[in-house]
Design an enzyme around this catalytic site. Structure first.
Site, PDB file in Angstrom:
ATOM      1  N   ASP A  16       6.113   3.383   9.167  1.00 12.12           N
ATOM      2  CA  ASP A  16       5.961   2.476   8.034  1.00 12.12           C
ATOM      3  C   ASP A  16       4.945   1.365   8.316  1.00 12.12           C
ATOM      4  O   ASP A  16       4.203   0.948   7.432  1.00 12.12           O
ATOM      5  CB  ASP A  16       7.311   1.867   7.666  1.00 12.12           C
ATOM      6  CG  ASP A  16       8.243   2.874   7.008  1.00 12.12           C
ATOM      7  OD1 ASP A  16       7.748   3.899   6.499  1.00 12.12           O
ATOM      8  OD2 ASP A  16       9.466   2.643   7.005  1.00 12.12           O
ATOM      9  N   GLY A  17       4.908   0.872   9.559  1.00 14.05           N
ATOM     10  CA  GLY A  17       3.949  -0.174   9.898  1.00 14.05           C
ATOM     11  C   GLY A  17       2.514   0.285   9.730  1.00 14.05           C
ATOM     12  O   GLY A  17       1.658  -0.474   9.244  1.00 14.05           O
ATOM     13  N   ASN A  76       5.082  -4.999   0.879  1.00 13.33           N
ATOM     14  CA  ASN A  76       6.516  -5.275   0.905  1.00 13.33           C
ATOM     15  C   ASN A  76       6.859  -6.696   0.472  1.00 13.33           C
ATOM     16  O   ASN A  76       7.423  -6.897  -0.587  1.00 13.33           O
ATOM     17  CB  ASN A  76       7.077  -5.032   2.312  1.00 13.33           C
ATOM     18  CG  ASN A  76       7.464  -3.586   2.537  1.00 13.33           C
ATOM     19  OD1 ASN A  76       7.508  -2.791   1.605  1.00 13.33           O
ATOM     20  ND2 ASN A  76       7.750  -3.229   3.777  1.00 13.33           N
ATOM     21  N   THR A  88      13.641  -2.865  -0.500  1.00 13.02           N
ATOM     22  CA  THR A  88      14.451  -2.105   0.457  1.00 13.02           C
ATOM     23  C   THR A  88      14.119  -2.483   1.898  1.00 13.02           C
ATOM     24  O   THR A  88      14.567  -1.807   2.828  1.00 13.02           O
ATOM     25  CB  THR A  88      14.233  -0.594   0.267  1.00 13.02           C
ATOM     26  OG1 THR A  88      12.831  -0.302   0.342  1.00 13.02           O
ATOM     27  CG2 THR A  88      14.776  -0.122  -1.060  1.00 13.02           C
ATOM     28  N   ALA A  89      13.362  -3.551   2.098  1.00 13.52           N
ATOM     29  CA  ALA A  89      12.990  -3.989   3.443  1.00 13.52           C
ATOM     30  C   ALA A  89      13.757  -5.264   3.785  1.00 13.52           C
ATOM     31  O   ALA A  89      14.973  -5.323   3.641  1.00 13.52           O
ATOM     32  CB  ALA A  89      11.472  -4.175   3.523  1.00 13.52           C
ATOM     33  N   TYR A  90      13.052  -6.304   4.222  1.00 14.81           N
ATOM     34  CA  TYR A  90      13.706  -7.545   4.641  1.00 14.81           C
ATOM     35  C   TYR A  90      14.546  -8.149   3.515  1.00 14.81           C
ATOM     36  O   TYR A  90      15.623  -8.688   3.735  1.00 14.81           O
ATOM     37  CB  TYR A  90      12.627  -8.520   5.105  1.00 14.81           C
ATOM     38  CG  TYR A  90      13.122  -9.796   5.760  1.00 14.81           C
ATOM     39  CD1 TYR A  90      14.452  -9.939   6.165  1.00 14.81           C
ATOM     40  CD2 TYR A  90      12.250 -10.848   5.993  1.00 14.81           C
ATOM     41  CE1 TYR A  90      14.888 -11.093   6.764  1.00 14.81           C
ATOM     42  CE2 TYR A  90      12.679 -12.016   6.603  1.00 14.81           C
ATOM     43  CZ  TYR A  90      13.998 -12.144   6.991  1.00 14.81           C
ATOM     44  OH  TYR A  90      14.422 -13.292   7.590  1.00 14.81           O
ATOM     45  N   SER A 115      17.946  -6.733   3.477  1.00 15.51           N
ATOM     46  CA  SER A 115      18.736  -7.235   4.602  1.00 15.51           C
ATOM     47  C   SER A 115      19.234  -8.647   4.349  1.00 15.51           C
ATOM     48  O   SER A 115      20.297  -9.040   4.837  1.00 15.51           O
ATOM     49  CB  SER A 115      17.889  -7.204   5.881  1.00 15.51           C
ATOM     50  OG  SER A 115      17.497  -5.886   6.202  1.00 15.51           O
ATOM     51  N   ASN A 122       3.901  -8.146   9.925  1.00 12.43           N
ATOM     52  CA  ASN A 122       2.953  -8.021  11.040  1.00 12.43           C
ATOM     53  C   ASN A 122       1.700  -8.862  10.885  1.00 12.43           C
ATOM     54  O   ASN A 122       0.693  -8.602  11.537  1.00 12.43           O
ATOM     55  CB  ASN A 122       2.560  -6.547  11.243  1.00 12.43           C
ATOM     56  CG  ASN A 122       1.777  -5.988  10.074  1.00 12.43           C
ATOM     57  OD1 ASN A 122       1.419  -6.701   9.141  1.00 12.43           O
ATOM     58  ND2 ASN A 122       1.491  -4.705  10.114  1.00 12.43           N
TER      59      ASN A 122
END
Length: 305
Positions: free
Chosen positions: A78-79, A152, A193-195, A198, A251
């Site tokens: 994914d990165g 994202n 659906t990422a950070y 969470s 990143n």
């Protein structure tokens, strides 16, 4: 001669090997093949001694990658996919994403399916799914201090060992609001659906034209996720004397000072995914995150002692 690109994760030996093999195969078939790593899409972090560490968004494309390229093949996780879209989105190049990593939430196919997938994509037997991207800017005295594309989310948060922060947030023409929290997230549907997930945000299907504001550990029961139209521009002012840290897609980032302003808006560029079959978002949620799986069935009868 038609042109095709390959972007790979150069720290993964399998991705490097497949990229070289694929370059040879496609060149032998008459394609003009351009190869690059995903490093160019990783924008790096600013440091106190180097506060500006970025390349303008229209200068990230590798040599030979332009609007005349039919497609590019991404080999990585994914990165690598996130970095690749920062490199090619301004030229509208569609990406066939191949998982050589772990979860691969954003990838379309796997290495063992690669020959058939490439044949199908090059023959045009596929769909193009467009995903919204964000344009993130840090403004200082109305001048662009830092900018980046992201697929994202943008995260603005406190530095370690500092106290909770206040953020003055204005969405479009609406009145500003004050959020007391460790940080705030602005996420696209892809980033939901990422950070953002969470942190307790809502999962949003990719075709819904909205963005999401999610406070991180808010100091109020009233501070919860807010979903709003993607046409609205978000301006964030750090209402705190402390230096903050901004991270884009996990990143890349920079320091944000109290006098700075962070502006987030829908980018004019989209992430164009090559889909070999009609996109089915709920299937991906089940396969990657276990969403909606049936509970273990209860016994139909119980024997009493």
């Amino acid at each position: 001669m038609r042109k095709v690109g390959i972007i790979y994760n150069d720290i993964k030996p399998v991705a490097r090997r497949i990229a070289m093999e694929l370059q040879e195969t496609l060149s032998a078939s008459g394609w003009d093949v351009r190869v690059a790593t995903g490093v160019g899409g990783i924008l790096g972090y600013s440091r106190p001694d180097s506060p500006v560490c970025h390349t303008p968004i229209d200068k990230l494309a590798p040599d030979g990658f332009d609007q005349h390229m039919a497609l590019a093949i991404v080999l990585g996780g994914d990165g690598t996919v996130l970095a690749a879209f920062r490199q090619v989105a301004p030229y509208g190049i569609p990406l066939l994403t191949v998982n050589t990593g772990h979860m691969g939430f954003l990838t379309e196919t796997y290495v063992n399916q690669l020959p058939a997938a490439i044949e199908q994509a090059l023959a045009g037997e596929c769909k193009i799914e467009e995903r919204a991207m964000l344009l993130v800017k840090v403004l200082r005295n109305e001048h662009i201090w830092w900018e980046a594309l992201c697929l994202n989310e943008m995260v603005l948060h406190r530095e370690p060992l500092t106290c909770m922060c206040h953020f003055e947030v204005t969405i479009g023409r609406h009145s500003p609001v004050d959020i007391a929290a460790d940080g705030v997230i602005i996420a696209t549907p892809t980033g939901s659906t990422a950070y953002c997930m969470s942190a307790g945000g809502a999962v949003i299907t990719p075709e819904v034209p909205v963005l999401q504001l999610m406070p991180i550990c808010p100091h109020s029961l009233a501070s919860r996720a807010l979903v709003f139209a993607e046409t609205e521009t978000v301006n964030i002012f750090p209402a705190t004397p402390n230096q903050l840290v901004m991270v884009v897609d996990g990143n890349a980032g920079c320091y944000v000072l109290p006098e700075d302003q962070v502006r987030v808006e829908r980018s004019p560029y989209s992430a164009r995914f090559i889909r070999l079959q009609p996109p089915e978002f709920f299937r991906i949620l089940r396969e990657k995150l276990g969403w909606g799986l049936p509970h273990i069935a209860k016994p139909t009868s119980v024997e009493l002692p």
